[in-house]
Motif scaffolding. Structure first.
Motif, PDB file in Angstrom:
ATOM      1  N   VAL A  42       0.834  -1.203   0.000  1.00  0.00           N
ATOM      2  CA  VAL A  42       0.000   0.000   0.000  1.00  0.00           C
ATOM      3  C   VAL A  42       0.868   1.252   0.000  1.00  0.00           C
ATOM      4  O   VAL A  42       1.817   1.354   0.785  1.00  0.00           O
ATOM      5  CB  VAL A  42      -0.929   0.043   1.239  1.00  0.00           C
ATOM      6  CG1 VAL A  42      -1.789   1.302   1.233  1.00  0.00           C
ATOM      7  CG2 VAL A  42      -1.798  -1.213   1.299  1.00  0.00           C
ATOM      8  N   LEU A  43       0.533   2.194  -0.873  1.00  0.00           N
ATOM      9  CA  LEU A  43       1.167   3.510  -0.870  1.00  0.00           C
ATOM     10  C   LEU A  43       0.110   4.557  -0.561  1.00  0.00           C
ATOM     11  O   LEU A  43      -0.897   4.658  -1.252  1.00  0.00           O
ATOM     12  CB  LEU A  43       1.805   3.817  -2.228  1.00  0.00           C
ATOM     13  CG  LEU A  43       2.406   5.227  -2.357  1.00  0.00           C
ATOM     14  CD1 LEU A  43       3.585   5.398  -1.399  1.00  0.00           C
ATOM     15  CD2 LEU A  43       2.830   5.504  -3.795  1.00  0.00           C
ATOM     16  N   ASP A  44       0.349   5.333   0.501  1.00  0.00           N
ATOM     17  CA  ASP A  44      -0.500   6.474   0.823  1.00  0.00           C
ATOM     18  C   ASP A  44       0.243   7.723   0.355  1.00  0.00           C
ATOM     19  O   ASP A  44       1.312   8.045   0.865  1.00  0.00           O
ATOM     20  CB  ASP A  44      -0.760   6.532   2.333  1.00  0.00           C
ATOM     21  CG  ASP A  44      -1.760   7.612   2.726  1.00  0.00           C
ATOM     22  OD1 ASP A  44      -2.308   8.288   1.827  1.00  0.00           O
ATOM     23  OD2 ASP A  44      -2.005   7.770   3.932  1.00  0.00           O
ATOM     24  N   VAL A  45      -0.317   8.402  -0.653  1.00  0.00           N
ATOM     25  CA  VAL A  45       0.329   9.562  -1.272  1.00  0.00           C
ATOM     26  C   VAL A  45      -0.201  10.838  -0.619  1.00  0.00           C
ATOM     27  O   VAL A  45      -1.402  10.978  -0.400  1.00  0.00           O
ATOM     28  CB  VAL A  45       0.070   9.586  -2.789  1.00  0.00           C
ATOM     29  CG1 VAL A  45       0.860  10.707  -3.451  1.00  0.00           C
ATOM     30  CG2 VAL A  45       0.426   8.242  -3.420  1.00  0.00           C
ATOM     31  N   ALA A  46       0.724  11.768  -0.343  1.00  0.00           N
ATOM     32  CA  ALA A  46       0.354  12.979   0.403  1.00  0.00           C
ATOM     33  C   ALA A  46      -0.329  12.565   1.706  1.00  0.00           C
ATOM     34  O   ALA A  46      -1.411  13.017   2.052  1.00  0.00           O
ATOM     35  CB  ALA A  46      -0.534  13.896  -0.429  1.00  0.00           C
ATOM     36  N   ALA A  47       0.355  11.694   2.428  1.00  0.00           N
ATOM     37  CA  ALA A  47      -0.218  11.012   3.592  1.00  0.00           C
ATOM     38  C   ALA A  47      -0.326  11.892   4.819  1.00  0.00           C
ATOM     39  O   ALA A  47      -1.014  11.527   5.779  1.00  0.00           O
ATOM     40  CB  ALA A  47       0.633   9.783   3.934  1.00  0.00           C
ATOM     41  N   GLY A  48       0.361  13.035   4.830  1.00  0.00           N
ATOM     42  CA  GLY A  48       0.354  13.854   6.037  1.00  0.00           C
ATOM     43  C   GLY A  48       0.944  13.087   7.202  1.00  0.00           C
ATOM     44  O   GLY A  48       2.016  12.488   7.114  1.00  0.00           O
ATOM     45  N   ALA A  49       0.211  13.074   8.303  1.00  0.00           N
ATOM     46  CA  ALA A  49       0.674  12.354   9.494  1.00  0.00           C
ATOM     47  C   ALA A  49       0.108  10.940   9.568  1.00  0.00           C
ATOM     48  O   ALA A  49       0.172  10.300  10.620  1.00  0.00           O
ATOM     49  CB  ALA A  49       0.311  13.136  10.754  1.00  0.00           C
ATOM     50  N   GLY A  50      -0.442  10.444   8.454  1.00  0.00           N
ATOM     51  CA  GLY A  50      -0.834   9.034   8.407  1.00  0.00           C
ATOM     52  C   GLY A  50      -2.280   8.746   8.756  1.00  0.00           C
ATOM     53  O   GLY A  50      -2.584   7.644   9.227  1.00  0.00           O
ATOM     54  N   ASN A  51      -3.178   9.691   8.494  1.00  0.00           N
ATOM     55  CA  ASN A  51      -4.592   9.483   8.825  1.00  0.00           C
ATOM     56  C   ASN A  51      -5.158   8.230   8.171  1.00  0.00           C
ATOM     57  O   ASN A  51      -6.014   7.554   8.741  1.00  0.00           O
ATOM     58  CB  ASN A  51      -5.400  10.713   8.405  1.00  0.00           C
ATOM     59  CG  ASN A  51      -6.826  10.680   8.899  1.00  0.00           C
ATOM     60  OD1 ASN A  51      -7.108  10.134   9.956  1.00  0.00           O
ATOM     61  ND2 ASN A  51      -7.728  11.263   8.139  1.00  0.00           N
ATOM     62  N   ALA A  52      -4.688   7.905   6.967  1.00  0.00           N
ATOM     63  CA  ALA A  52      -5.103   6.664   6.301  1.00  0.00           C
ATOM     64  C   ALA A  52      -4.017   5.598   6.357  1.00  0.00           C
ATOM     65  O   ALA A  52      -4.311   4.405   6.419  1.00  0.00           O
ATOM     66  CB  ALA A  52      -5.480   6.949   4.848  1.00  0.00           C
ATOM     67  N   ALA A  53      -2.759   6.018   6.333  1.00  0.00           N
ATOM     68  CA  ALA A  53      -1.660   5.049   6.293  1.00  0.00           C
ATOM     69  C   ALA A  53      -1.608   4.185   7.546  1.00  0.00           C
ATOM     70  O   ALA A  53      -1.386   2.973   7.466  1.00  0.00           O
ATOM     71  CB  ALA A  53      -0.334   5.790   6.103  1.00  0.00           C
ATOM     72  N   ILE A  54      -1.803   4.802   8.702  1.00  0.00           N
ATOM     73  CA  ILE A  54      -1.738   4.028   9.945  1.00  0.00           C
ATOM     74  C   ILE A  54      -2.871   3.005  10.024  1.00  0.00           C
ATOM     75  O   ILE A  54      -2.624   1.829  10.320  1.00  0.00           O
ATOM     76  CB  ILE A  54      -1.714   4.964  11.167  1.00  0.00           C
ATOM     77  CG1 ILE A  54      -0.398   5.751  11.185  1.00  0.00           C
ATOM     78  CG2 ILE A  54      -1.885   4.180  12.468  1.00  0.00           C
ATOM     79  CD1 ILE A  54      -0.324   6.825  12.248  1.00  0.00           C
ATOM     80  N   PRO A  55      -4.137   3.375   9.737  1.00  0.00           N
ATOM     81  CA  PRO A  55      -5.184   2.352   9.704  1.00  0.00           C
ATOM     82  C   PRO A  55      -4.914   1.251   8.682  1.00  0.00           C
ATOM     83  O   PRO A  55      -5.245   0.084   8.923  1.00  0.00           O
ATOM     84  CB  PRO A  55      -6.443   3.147   9.354  1.00  0.00           C
ATOM     85  CG  PRO A  55      -6.181   4.522   9.842  1.00  0.00           C
ATOM     86  CD  PRO A  55      -4.708   4.728   9.617  1.00  0.00           C
ATOM     87  N   ALA A  56      -4.291   1.612   7.542  1.00  0.00           N
ATOM     88  CA  ALA A  56      -3.962   0.585   6.543  1.00  0.00           C
ATOM     89  C   ALA A  56      -2.940  -0.393   7.091  1.00  0.00           C
ATOM     90  O   ALA A  56      -3.028  -1.602   6.855  1.00  0.00           O
ATOM     91  CB  ALA A  56      -3.449   1.243   5.263  1.00  0.00           C
TER      92      ALA A  56
ATOM     93  N   PRO B 195       8.255  16.868   5.549  1.00  0.00           N
ATOM     94  CA  PRO B 195       8.849  15.964   6.544  1.00  0.00           C
ATOM     95  C   PRO B 195       8.279  16.130   7.936  1.00  0.00           C
ATOM     96  O   PRO B 195       8.184  15.157   8.688  1.00  0.00           O
ATOM     97  CB  PRO B 195      10.338  16.335   6.511  1.00  0.00           C
ATOM     98  CG  PRO B 195      10.553  17.029   5.212  1.00  0.00           C
ATOM     99  CD  PRO B 195       9.268  17.698   4.875  1.00  0.00           C
ATOM    100  N   GLU B 196       7.905  17.355   8.305  1.00  0.00           N
ATOM    101  CA  GLU B 196       7.393  17.594   9.650  1.00  0.00           C
ATOM    102  C   GLU B 196       6.134  16.776   9.928  1.00  0.00           C
ATOM    103  O   GLU B 196       5.914  16.317  11.054  1.00  0.00           O
ATOM    104  CB  GLU B 196       7.091  19.082   9.844  1.00  0.00           C
ATOM    105  CG  GLU B 196       8.315  19.968   9.854  1.00  0.00           C
ATOM    106  CD  GLU B 196       8.765  20.436   8.474  1.00  0.00           C
ATOM    107  OE1 GLU B 196       9.561  21.391   8.407  1.00  0.00           O
ATOM    108  OE2 GLU B 196       8.321  19.849   7.466  1.00  0.00           O
ATOM    109  N   LEU B 197       5.292  16.598   8.917  1.00  0.00           N
ATOM    110  CA  LEU B 197       4.078  15.800   9.100  1.00  0.00           C
ATOM    111  C   LEU B 197       4.424  14.329   9.273  1.00  0.00           C
ATOM    112  O   LEU B 197       3.811  13.624  10.086  1.00  0.00           O
ATOM    113  CB  LEU B 197       3.142  15.990   7.913  1.00  0.00           C
ATOM    114  CG  LEU B 197       2.634  17.417   7.675  1.00  0.00           C
ATOM    115  CD1 LEU B 197       1.687  17.446   6.475  1.00  0.00           C
ATOM    116  CD2 LEU B 197       1.934  17.977   8.912  1.00  0.00           C
TER     117      LEU B 197
END
Length: 280
Positions: free
Chosen positions: A54-68, A82-84
């Protein structure tokens, strides 16, 4: 200096400006406290399962990436800022989620063709300035038969109307940049992806926001946390009459949307399958 060099310098300057804007304030607070429900909605819609790349693009702080990742995906969260990603790493560790975090430009992703089973973005890629370049990259890195999933604010929804409200007070967009809420129109996304996808499922839904009891609370929260809003207010910082006018306009917008202490913010949930037969 060649025209190509000039264009490259302009693009780098634009991306640096975007990176700085999203580092302003506290966008992770917006993602977590206001629209935290959106990430899991996207992960479910994409059908992420154990072992999926899975690739989360423009993921920010992972609102979707972490649940994935918590759903069992082998996840990379990529973002220009990078700060996000730093905030996301800490949040993922606290939640027991294992995933990779990489700085990457949505318009020039550093990944191989067809590398991922699922390519997704939750109110993220809509803010990349060049829509076709971004769409081309989403398709390129998704394998044939893989899933592309997007959540984007609609032009007619609350956030789309917020951007319309702020536009008269914002600096002019750079040449070639397209309005983010266009990604919230099904026909626009279909045109960007073209016949490279099939099995499109596009639906308008809303997320309930009950973080703000009064319009002023919304306005002050976004002035303090949301990069685009902060940038607009900085643009008019030397014009107090404009600042006061924008305050009133945002209060009116939020006041119209608040019903019994909550708002419904509309978004487009768009999923599609990358055309072609998966190898093997």
């Amino acid at each position: 200096m060649t025209d190509t060099t000039d264009a490259g310098d302009a693009d780098r300057a634009l991306k640096a400006k975007h990176r700085t804007m999203w580092a302003l304030g506290d966008y992770p607070a917006v993602a977590k406290e206001v629209v935290g429900a959106l990430g899991p909605v996207l992960v479910t819609a994409c059908g992420v399962k154990h072992g999926d790349r899975v690739l989360d693009v423009a993921a920010g702080a992972g609102n979707a990436a972490i649940p994935a990742a918590l759903a069992g995906g082998d996840v990379i969260a990529s973002d220009l800022t990078p700060e996000l990603l730093d905030v996301g790493r800490r949040d993922a560790a606290a939640r027991g989620a294992e995933l990779r975090w990489e700085v990457a430009d949505a318009e020039a992703l550093p990944f191989a063709d067809g590398e991922f089973d699922t390519v997704m973005s939750c109110v993220g890629v809509m803010f990349a300035p060049h829509h076709q370049d971004t769409a081309d990259e989403l398709v390129r890195v998704c394998r044939k038969g893989g899933i592309i999933g997007l959540i984007s604010w609609t032009p007619e929804g609350f956030i789309g109307r917020m951007f319309t409200t702020m536009k008269p007070y914002a600096p002019p967009p750079p040449p070639g940049a397209q309005p983010p809420p266009l990604w919230g129109r099904e026909e626009h996304v279909r045109a960007l992806l073209g016949d490279r996808v099939d099995g499109v499922d596009a639906r308008r839904q809303t997320v309930r926001v009950d973080r703000f009891a009064k319009p002023e609370e919304f306005r002050e929260f976004f002035k303090a946390t949301y990069g685009p809003t902060i940038a607009v207010y900085r643009n008019i910082a030397e014009a107090p009459e404009k600042t006061a006018a924008l305050d009133r306009a945002l209060d009116e917008l939020a006041g119209d949307a608040l019903q019994d202490g909550a708002m419904e913010w509309e978004y487009l949930l768009f999923t599609a399958r990358r055309s072609g037969v998966a190898p093997g």
